[in-house]
Scaffold this active site. Structure first.
Site, PDB file in Angstrom:
ATOM      1  N   ASP A  11       2.812  -3.205  -6.185  1.00 26.99           N
ATOM      2  CA  ASP A  11       3.927  -2.636  -5.804  1.00 26.99           C
ATOM      3  C   ASP A  11       4.520  -1.602  -6.917  1.00 26.99           C
ATOM      4  OD1 ASP A  11       6.136  -1.776  -4.288  1.00 26.99           O
ATOM      5  OD2 ASP A  11       6.624  -3.789  -3.729  1.00 26.99           O
ATOM      6  N   ASP A 106       3.758   3.429  -1.700  1.00 31.11           N
ATOM      7  CA  ASP A 106       3.732   2.780  -2.894  1.00 31.11           C
ATOM      8  C   ASP A 106       3.266   1.332  -3.056  1.00 31.11           C
ATOM      9  OD1 ASP A 106       5.506   1.742  -1.384  1.00 31.11           O
ATOM     10  OD2 ASP A 106       7.237   1.844  -2.705  1.00 31.11           O
ATOM     11  N   GLU A 107       2.502   0.818  -2.256  1.00 31.45           N
ATOM     12  CA  GLU A 107       1.775  -0.638  -2.279  1.00 31.45           C
ATOM     13  C   GLU A 107       0.427  -0.594  -1.820  1.00 31.45           C
ATOM     14  OE1 GLU A 107       4.096  -4.101  -0.450  1.00 31.45           O
ATOM     15  OE2 GLU A 107       5.055  -2.294   0.331  1.00 31.45           O
TER      16      GLU A 107
END
Length: 244
Positions: A11, A106-107
């Site tokens: 993350d 973003d993960e």
């Protein structure tokens, strides 16, 4: 006996705000809010950790965020730039396994089971990935390492910011037990309030409920709630390609 899995959840920390710092180094380290106009009911999409120290969080109305942190620098989201950095991060991750599942900009999850001969133990690999993303892209990240997706995701959240947290195999339930019920993936505000009203405040308390009480609380979804509370998650890391 099934072979143990090794799952990493990555993350990126305050991703939009972190990219804004790269695009404008003069604001690096300052309170940064990315989102909509406060006078148009805009909300915060991302807040730097300097802004979070004032109680600001994502999804908060921008006007409220600015009341908490009036000195914050506000930037409108620049999704094209964020997308460019995201693709570069995912390209780095893809070097380590074909079993890669981005779940947002973003993960991502990585299944690195069986990769020790190439890249070393999973915990060392997680640190290597984190260091590469920082050195090559100047983006901070947090990573969780566990035997399944659910526990790895919880671990990465607890590792923030800029940490790596490893949950040893067979320790999943013990790791989750003391955590607030809202930490369990899939438990939203409504479900959390319902559980808390019955005296269930931690994941361990949910895991310890007898089957009859689980049935009364969740009906046909009882098993789906009980297994995650025990740290059980058999979902594969999604990928259309084959393992190489």
């Amino acid at each position: 006996m099934a072979k143990a899995r090794h799952i990493i959840h990555l993350d990126l920390d305050a991703f939009f705000a972190s990219v804004e710092e790269l695009l404008d180094p003069s604001i690096s380290g300052l309170p940064i809010l990315v989102g909509g106009d406060p006078d148009k009911r805009g909300v915060v999409s991302s807040a730097s950790y300097a802004a979070r120290a004032y109680g600001v969080r994502s999804a908060m109305p921008m006007a409220q965020a600015l009341r908490l942190c009036p000195q914050a620098i506000v930037r409108h989201a620049r999704h094209k730039e964020y997308g460019t950095y995201s693709r570069r991060v995912m390209a780095i991750l893809a070097e380590y396994t074909p079993l890669l599942q981005p779940i947002s900009i973003d993960e991502a999850f990585l299944d690195v089971s069986g990769s020790e001969r190439l890249f070393g133990p999973p915990d060392e690999l997680a640190h290597r990935i984190q260091q590469r993303i920082m050195s090559e892209l100047q983006l901070p990240s947090s990573l969780g390492v566990a035997s399944n997706k659910l526990v790895a995701k919880v671990a990465s959240a607890l590792a923030k910011p800029r940490g790596v947290l490893v949950v040893p195999h067979s320790q999943e339930a013990a790791f989750l037990a003391p955590l607030p019920i809202k930490r369990l993936w899939g438990v939203g505000d409504v479900t959390a309030r319902h559980l808390q009203s019955t005296g269930v405040h931690t994941i361990g308390q949910l895991a310890a409920l007898p089957e009859r009480q689980m049935q009364a609380l969740f009906g046909s979804y009882a098993a789906e709630m009980h297994s995650p509370a025990l740290g059980i998650d058999d979902r594969p890391v999604g990928n259309k390609g084959r393992r190489k």
